[in-house]
Structure formats: C-alpha cells, structure tokens
Scaffold this motif. Structure first.
Motif, PDB file in Angstrom:
ATOM      1  N   SER A   5       0.826  -1.192   0.000  1.00 61.87           N
ATOM      2  CA  SER A   5       0.000   0.000   0.000  1.00 61.87           C
ATOM      3  C   SER A   5       0.867   1.251   0.000  1.00 61.87           C
ATOM      4  CB  SER A   5      -0.886  -0.020   1.251  1.00 61.87           C
ATOM      5  OG  SER A   5      -1.519   1.214   1.406  1.00 61.87           O
ATOM      6  N   LEU A   6       0.375   2.286  -0.625  1.00 59.65           N
ATOM      7  CA  LEU A   6       1.074   3.558  -0.606  1.00 59.65           C
ATOM      8  C   LEU A   6       0.572   4.437   0.533  1.00 59.65           C
ATOM      9  CD1 LEU A   6       1.295   4.293  -4.423  1.00 59.65           C
ATOM     10  CD2 LEU A   6       3.020   3.332  -2.930  1.00 59.65           C
ATOM     11  N   THR A   7      -0.294   3.891   1.374  1.00 58.30           N
ATOM     12  CA  THR A   7      -0.760   4.631   2.531  1.00 58.30           C
ATOM     13  C   THR A   7       0.305   4.580   3.612  1.00 58.30           C
ATOM     14  OG1 THR A   7      -1.829   2.672   3.460  1.00 58.30           O
ATOM     15  CG2 THR A   7      -3.170   4.064   2.003  1.00 58.30           C
ATOM     16  N   SER A   8       0.002   5.178   4.743  1.00 53.77           N
ATOM     17  CA  SER A   8       0.955   5.166   5.843  1.00 53.77           C
ATOM     18  C   SER A   8       1.193   3.745   6.324  1.00 53.77           C
ATOM     19  CB  SER A   8       0.414   5.988   7.013  1.00 53.77           C
ATOM     20  OG  SER A   8       0.314   7.335   6.629  1.00 53.77           O
ATOM     21  N   PRO A   9       2.429   3.457   6.737  1.00 58.00           N
ATOM     22  CA  PRO A   9       2.705   2.118   7.267  1.00 58.00           C
ATOM     23  C   PRO A   9       1.880   1.870   8.530  1.00 58.00           C
ATOM     24  CG  PRO A   9       4.682   3.502   7.291  1.00 58.00           C
ATOM     25  CD  PRO A   9       3.578   4.319   6.738  1.00 58.00           C
ATOM     26  N   ARG A  10       1.553   0.625   8.762  1.00 63.28           N
ATOM     27  CA  ARG A  10       0.787   0.265   9.958  1.00 63.28           C
ATOM     28  C   ARG A  10       1.603   0.432  11.228  1.00 63.28           C
ATOM     29  NH1 ARG A  10      -2.363  -4.931   7.435  1.00 63.28           N
ATOM     30  NH2 ARG A  10      -4.050  -3.705   6.510  1.00 63.28           N
ATOM     31  N   VAL A 176       4.887  -1.802   4.947  1.00 65.77           N
ATOM     32  CA  VAL A 176       6.157  -1.082   5.040  1.00 65.77           C
ATOM     33  C   VAL A 176       6.262  -0.122   3.857  1.00 65.77           C
ATOM     34  CG1 VAL A 176       8.676  -1.350   4.993  1.00 65.77           C
ATOM     35  CG2 VAL A 176       7.268  -2.954   6.318  1.00 65.77           C
ATOM     36  N   ALA A 177       6.627   1.121   4.146  1.00 71.06           N
ATOM     37  CA  ALA A 177       6.743   2.151   3.107  1.00 71.06           C
ATOM     38  C   ALA A 177       7.854   1.796   2.132  1.00 71.06           C
ATOM     39  CB  ALA A 177       7.016   3.512   3.750  1.00 71.06           C
ATOM     40  N   LEU A 178       7.567   1.977   0.863  1.00 70.31           N
ATOM     41  CA  LEU A 178       8.549   1.710  -0.181  1.00 70.31           C
ATOM     42  C   LEU A 178       9.783   2.582   0.033  1.00 70.31           C
ATOM     43  CD1 LEU A 178       6.122   1.652  -3.237  1.00 70.31           C
ATOM     44  CD2 LEU A 178       7.071  -0.316  -2.032  1.00 70.31           C
ATOM     45  N   GLU A 179      10.943   2.034  -0.281  1.00 69.67           N
ATOM     46  CA  GLU A 179      12.186   2.796  -0.168  1.00 69.67           C
ATOM     47  C   GLU A 179      12.250   3.832  -1.292  1.00 69.67           C
ATOM     48  OE1 GLU A 179      14.296   2.593   2.307  1.00 69.67           O
ATOM     49  OE2 GLU A 179      13.514   0.761   3.228  1.00 69.67           O
ATOM     50  N   THR A 180      12.760   4.992  -0.974  1.00 64.34           N
ATOM     51  CA  THR A 180      12.913   6.040  -1.969  1.00 64.34           C
ATOM     52  C   THR A 180      13.786   5.544  -3.116  1.00 64.34           C
ATOM     53  OG1 THR A 180      12.751   7.702  -0.229  1.00 64.34           O
ATOM     54  CG2 THR A 180      13.692   8.425  -2.329  1.00 64.34           C
TER      55      THR A 180
END
Length: 188
Positions: A5-10, A176-180
């Motif tokens: 997901s591109l939302t905020s990480p849990r 988990v947020a995707l790495e830049t």
C-alpha cells in the motif's frame, strides 16, 4: 499481483539508536552511511526478532550463485505481491546478479516468458511457483531440480524461497513504506 500500500505504514519505523547487538548486525549488513531500510526499522519494534531476522538471513555467499539467489528472491516476492522487497532486491542486487531489465520485469509476470530464461532458470522459477502455490514440489519438478543442484543447494533453494515468503508477509502485513528510489512492479 497485489502490491504494498502507498498509505501510511501500519507500524512507524523505529528511529535509531538501536540496541548495541542490533546495531552491530545492521553495521555488518549495510554499507557505511546507508540508512537503515524500512523493513529493519519496522521489525525493530521487537529487537529480539530483528536480531534473529538479521542473523538468519541468506544474503551471504551461500551454496548457490548470486544470480540463482536473486532470481528466487525476486520471483518469491513477486508471487507474494511484496513490491517493497522486490524493489529493494532489484535496486541492490539485480544488476550484480547479471539479470537484464527484461528478465527482472518478467519475475513479476503471472507466467514467465521461457525465451528469457535458460532451462536451469526455468526450473528455479517453476520451483518457486510450485512452492508458492502448492507448498511442495511435484515429482517431475523435483527430479529436474535435483539433476541441476547438489543436496546442500536444494536445501538452500527451498529455505530461501520460504524465507522470502516470511519477509513478504512482514512487508505486506505492516504495509512497510517503499524505499525512496526503489523500483516498482512493472505495469502490465
């Protein structure tokens, strides 16, 4: 295949400092100056689990080649829809493993294109797919795999596939947020 997901990480990543034992493992794993990856900072909510995760990784020089290892990891992560981990491995290892852009993209395809792969690589892709869908290997596939690989390599192939299912569970469950700058799954 679904993706992170591109939302905020849990779970928000834990900022440094980390416990000394965890920091020592991170220092040994990551190049100097590289920020801690989001997966590790997320799992750091439980330092014991993070330490065991870092100690139990299979990114060292093992019994299979770097190219085989990365093919297994990319296909496992793609099958699980773990765009985060797929992108980290594309960014960090695909070129070193000698995988062409078209091959990297094909690891995320529903059905890999046989013309892009050697028979040995096709056997590895089929192995990952069978373990993912059936949690076992059909006899014919086992025969083909065991003709190509020694016993220690067979163990590593199956364990690596399973390990990256677990890693995929982590990144997908915690979003988990995707790495830049890490690549995304190809658009089909």
């Amino acid at each position: 295949m679904s993706s992170t997901s591109l939302t905020s990480p849990r779970l928000q990543p834990v900022p440094p400092p980390y416990p000394p034992a965890v920091q020592a493992r991170l220092d040994a794993l990551l190049p100097p100056g590289m920020p801690v990856l989001n997966i590790f900072a997320t799992v750091a909510h439980n330092p014991r689990v993070l330490e065991r995760m870092l100690a139990g990784g299979l990114l060292d020089k093992g019994s299979i080649s770097l190219a085989d290892r990365e093919l297994i990891i990319l296909r496992s992560c793609a099958k699980c829809g773990a765009e985060y981990e797929w992108g980290v491995h594309v960014a960090g290892f695909a070129a070193k493993a000698g995988l062409a852009r078209e091959q990297v993209e094909d690891t995320a395809a529903a059905s890999p294109r046989p013309e892009l792969w050697t028979p040995r690589q096709q056997t590895l892709l089929a192995t990952v797919d069978a373990l993912h869908s059936e949690q076992r290997l059909p006899d014919a596939l086992w025969q083909a795999l065991s003709e190509e690989y020694a016993e220690d390599q067979l163990v590593e192939i199956v364990m690596l596939t399973g390990l990256y299912h677990a890693v995929s569970f982590v990144v997908n469950a915690f979003e988990v947020a995707l790495e830049t700058g890490a690549p995304r799954f190809p658009q089909r």
